[in-house]
Design a protein around this motif. Structure first.
Motif, PDB file in Angstrom:
ATOM      1  N   ILE A  41       0.857  -1.181   0.000  1.00 18.22           N
ATOM      2  CA  ILE A  41       0.000   0.000   0.000  1.00 18.22           C
ATOM      3  C   ILE A  41       0.898   1.238   0.000  1.00 18.22           C
ATOM      4  O   ILE A  41       1.859   1.310   0.780  1.00 18.22           O
ATOM      5  CB  ILE A  41      -0.923  -0.020   1.233  1.00 18.22           C
ATOM      6  CG1 ILE A  41      -1.807  -1.282   1.204  1.00 18.22           C
ATOM      7  CG2 ILE A  41      -1.763   1.249   1.327  1.00 18.22           C
ATOM      8  CD1 ILE A  41      -2.464  -1.621   2.526  1.00 18.22           C
ATOM      9  N   PRO A  42       0.627   2.216  -0.878  1.00 14.48           N
ATOM     10  CA  PRO A  42       1.462   3.428  -0.902  1.00 14.48           C
ATOM     11  C   PRO A  42       1.464   4.119   0.466  1.00 14.48           C
ATOM     12  O   PRO A  42       0.539   3.944   1.264  1.00 14.48           O
ATOM     13  CB  PRO A  42       0.778   4.316  -1.946  1.00 14.48           C
ATOM     14  CG  PRO A  42      -0.098   3.423  -2.737  1.00 14.48           C
ATOM     15  CD  PRO A  42      -0.471   2.280  -1.837  1.00 14.48           C
ATOM     16  N   ALA A  43       2.482   4.906   0.704  1.00 12.48           N
ATOM     17  CA  ALA A  43       2.578   5.689   1.944  1.00 12.48           C
ATOM     18  C   ALA A  43       2.608   7.166   1.569  1.00 12.48           C
ATOM     19  O   ALA A  43       3.615   7.659   1.058  1.00 12.48           O
ATOM     20  CB  ALA A  43       3.828   5.302   2.733  1.00 12.48           C
ATOM     21  N   ASP A  44       1.476   7.839   1.770  1.00  7.59           N
ATOM     22  CA  ASP A  44       1.380   9.274   1.491  1.00  7.59           C
ATOM     23  C   ASP A  44       0.215   9.830   2.305  1.00  7.59           C
ATOM     24  O   ASP A  44      -0.347   9.125   3.142  1.00  7.59           O
ATOM     25  CB  ASP A  44       1.224   9.541  -0.017  1.00  7.59           C
ATOM     26  CG  ASP A  44       0.060   8.805  -0.660  1.00  7.59           C
ATOM     27  OD1 ASP A  44      -0.992   8.628   0.009  1.00  7.59           O
ATOM     28  OD2 ASP A  44       0.188   8.403  -1.824  1.00  7.59           O
ATOM     29  N   ASP A  45      -0.161  11.092   2.072  1.00 11.09           N
ATOM     30  CA  ASP A  45      -1.230  11.707   2.853  1.00 11.09           C
ATOM     31  C   ASP A  45      -2.578  11.026   2.660  1.00 11.09           C
ATOM     32  O   ASP A  45      -3.451  11.141   3.516  1.00 11.09           O
ATOM     33  CB  ASP A  45      -1.365  13.190   2.506  1.00 11.09           C
ATOM     34  CG  ASP A  45      -0.255  14.032   3.128  1.00 11.09           C
ATOM     35  OD1 ASP A  45       0.417  13.552   4.064  1.00 11.09           O
ATOM     36  OD2 ASP A  45      -0.060  15.174   2.672  1.00 11.09           O
ATOM     37  N   GLN A  46      -2.763  10.327   1.543  1.00 11.49           N
ATOM     38  CA  GLN A  46      -4.027   9.643   1.297  1.00 11.49           C
ATOM     39  C   GLN A  46      -4.011   8.187   1.763  1.00 11.49           C
ATOM     40  O   GLN A  46      -5.062   7.574   1.884  1.00 11.49           O
ATOM     41  CB  GLN A  46      -4.378   9.687  -0.188  1.00 11.49           C
ATOM     42  CG  GLN A  46      -4.799  11.072  -0.653  1.00 11.49           C
ATOM     43  CD  GLN A  46      -5.301  11.014  -2.066  1.00 11.49           C
ATOM     44  OE1 GLN A  46      -4.520  10.928  -3.001  1.00 11.49           O
ATOM     45  NE2 GLN A  46      -6.617  11.042  -2.202  1.00 11.49           N
ATOM     46  N   HIS A  47      -2.836   7.628   1.983  1.00 13.39           N
ATOM     47  CA  HIS A  47      -2.677   6.237   2.426  1.00 13.39           C
ATOM     48  C   HIS A  47      -1.812   6.266   3.684  1.00 13.39           C
ATOM     49  O   HIS A  47      -0.590   6.214   3.599  1.00 13.39           O
ATOM     50  CB  HIS A  47      -1.991   5.398   1.347  1.00 13.39           C
ATOM     51  CG  HIS A  47      -2.680   5.439   0.017  1.00 13.39           C
ATOM     52  ND1 HIS A  47      -2.461   6.451  -0.892  1.00 13.39           N
ATOM     53  CD2 HIS A  47      -3.569   4.600  -0.547  1.00 13.39           C
ATOM     54  CE1 HIS A  47      -3.193   6.218  -1.972  1.00 13.39           C
ATOM     55  NE2 HIS A  47      -3.874   5.109  -1.788  1.00 13.39           N
ATOM     56  N   ARG A  48      -2.455   6.364   4.822  1.00  7.50           N
ATOM     57  CA  ARG A  48      -1.719   6.539   6.084  1.00  7.50           C
ATOM     58  C   ARG A  48      -1.499   5.190   6.755  1.00  7.50           C
ATOM     59  O   ARG A  48      -2.426   4.431   6.977  1.00  7.50           O
ATOM     60  CB  ARG A  48      -2.478   7.495   6.990  1.00  7.50           C
ATOM     61  CG  ARG A  48      -2.635   8.846   6.287  1.00  7.50           C
ATOM     62  CD  ARG A  48      -3.226   9.862   7.151  1.00  7.50           C
ATOM     63  NE  ARG A  48      -3.499  11.068   6.373  1.00  7.50           N
ATOM     64  CZ  ARG A  48      -3.607  12.262   6.925  1.00  7.50           C
ATOM     65  NH1 ARG A  48      -3.486  12.415   8.224  1.00  7.50           N
ATOM     66  NH2 ARG A  48      -3.866  13.301   6.169  1.00  7.50           N
TER      67      ARG A  48
END
Length: 139
Positions: free
Chosen positions: A86-93
């Motif tokens: 799962i990506p790690a960014d402001d939308q994927h916490r």
């Protein structure tokens, strides 16, 4: 010492969804957002509480059957690739420490929140353990 061991064994038997390594199948597992409720109007910071049924929580990097850790999807319209981390960014916490709640700052307006459980390496389970999305309004 034996009393403490006996107590721990009892807790593991009585609480299989909390014990990392529980006996339930991931196919029957589910994630859900305890709070806020779908349609609720809240102020920021927003406290989001995570719930699970049929599977346990373990930190990222800890490989145990029938466990995973939470990822909060914020305003995500299309789910990430279920075969990759799962990506790690402001939308994927990511909550790789095994956290089951978070207080997050969200700007005023409507926001879509959804939980996705990842395994020890942040890859979604098969089948995915995914909550229903909720829509909240922040004032």
């Amino acid at each position: 010492m034996k009393k403490m061991q006996g107590l721990l064994v009892m807790l593991m038997i009585l609480s299989p969804t909390i014990y990392a390594g529980g006996t339930t199948d991931t196919g029957s597992a589910s994630a859900y957002i305890i709070s806020p409720k779908d349609g609720e109007t809240v102020s920021s910071p927003v406290t989001v509480r995570f719930g699970l049924r049929g599977i346990g929580v373990a930190p990222a990097g800890v490989q145990r059957e029938h466990t995973g850790h939470h990822h909060l999807l914020v305003n995500v319209q299309q789910l990430p690739d279920m075969d990759k981390p799962i990506p790690a960014d402001d939308q994927h916490r990511h909550f790789g420490g095994g956290q089951t709640e978070v207080s997050i700052e969200l700007p005023p307006g409507e926001h879509r929140l959804q939980l996705l459980l990842g395994d020890h390496s942040h890859v979604p389970h098969k089948p995915p353990v995914l909550s229903e999305p909720i829509i909240i309004k922040v004032y």
